[in-house]
Scaffold this active site. Sequence first.
Site, short mmCIF file in Angstrom:
data_model
loop_
_atom_site.label_atom_id
_atom_site.label_comp_id
_atom_site.label_asym_id
_atom_site.label_seq_id
_atom_site.Cartn_x
_atom_site.Cartn_y
_atom_site.Cartn_z
CE LYS A 32 -3.97 2.02 1.19
NZ LYS A 32 -5.53 1.94 0.88
CD GLU A 98 -5.99 -1.55 -0.55
OE1 GLU A 98 -7.17 -0.88 0.03
OE2 GLU A 98 -5.44 -2.64 0.29
N GLY A 99 -4.21 1.08 -4.06
CA GLY A 99 -4.33 2.23 -4.06
C GLY A 99 -5.26 3.07 -2.90
CB ALA A 100 -5.50 5.93 -1.19
#
Length: 211
Positions: A32, A98-100
């Site tokens: 992340k 994983e993006g935000a």
Amino acid sequence: MRRLFVTGIGTAVGKTLVSAILCRLWNCSYWKPVQAGDLHHSDSDQVSYLTQHKLQVLPERYRLQTASSPHDAAGRDGLLLRLDQFEMPEIDGGLIVEGAGGLLVPLNHQELMIDLIRHFRLPVVLVCSEYLGSINHSLLSFYALQREEIPVDFVVLNGIQTESTKSALMAHLPKGAGLIEVPWIEDISRMDMDELLTQIKITYGTGKKDN
């Protein structure tokens, strides 16, 4: 070796759960790049828990104090996020990034999450869940990725989807994208990952189906 960027049509659509599923499914590490808020119960912590601590979870590039958009959270911490500050981890094997938030969440006043995806040159897994307005958000995400010529490996239908919603999304599915259907989970803290993996339906972009 799979290397994919997991993004979503918005916040709280199940990106972290899907990331954990994909890590287990394809034996990938997890990363992340930006964690904003919840530092004592981060997405990295959740993935580690959901995968029973069996897979490598890499440290975040940024751990920001405020649960907010990355550009806002960084500003509150006296930081400025820039694309040239992000480099892909040098590891062997597969990786789930994983993006935000969604695709157009700002990293700063010029660069967005979709720019980070292009910077990493990764194909996308787009997570969709159903709520009022989700069809619009899903199709806008499809069009944004197509406009930027970012390949979509899979679209994920996370949780309960009505047939009308599913058919609307399928009619506009990005070219070559497969479909992953994840069942509704009542209590994620009591989830059995091994059991869940048997319930997931995967339709590959070629039309091959794997239950």
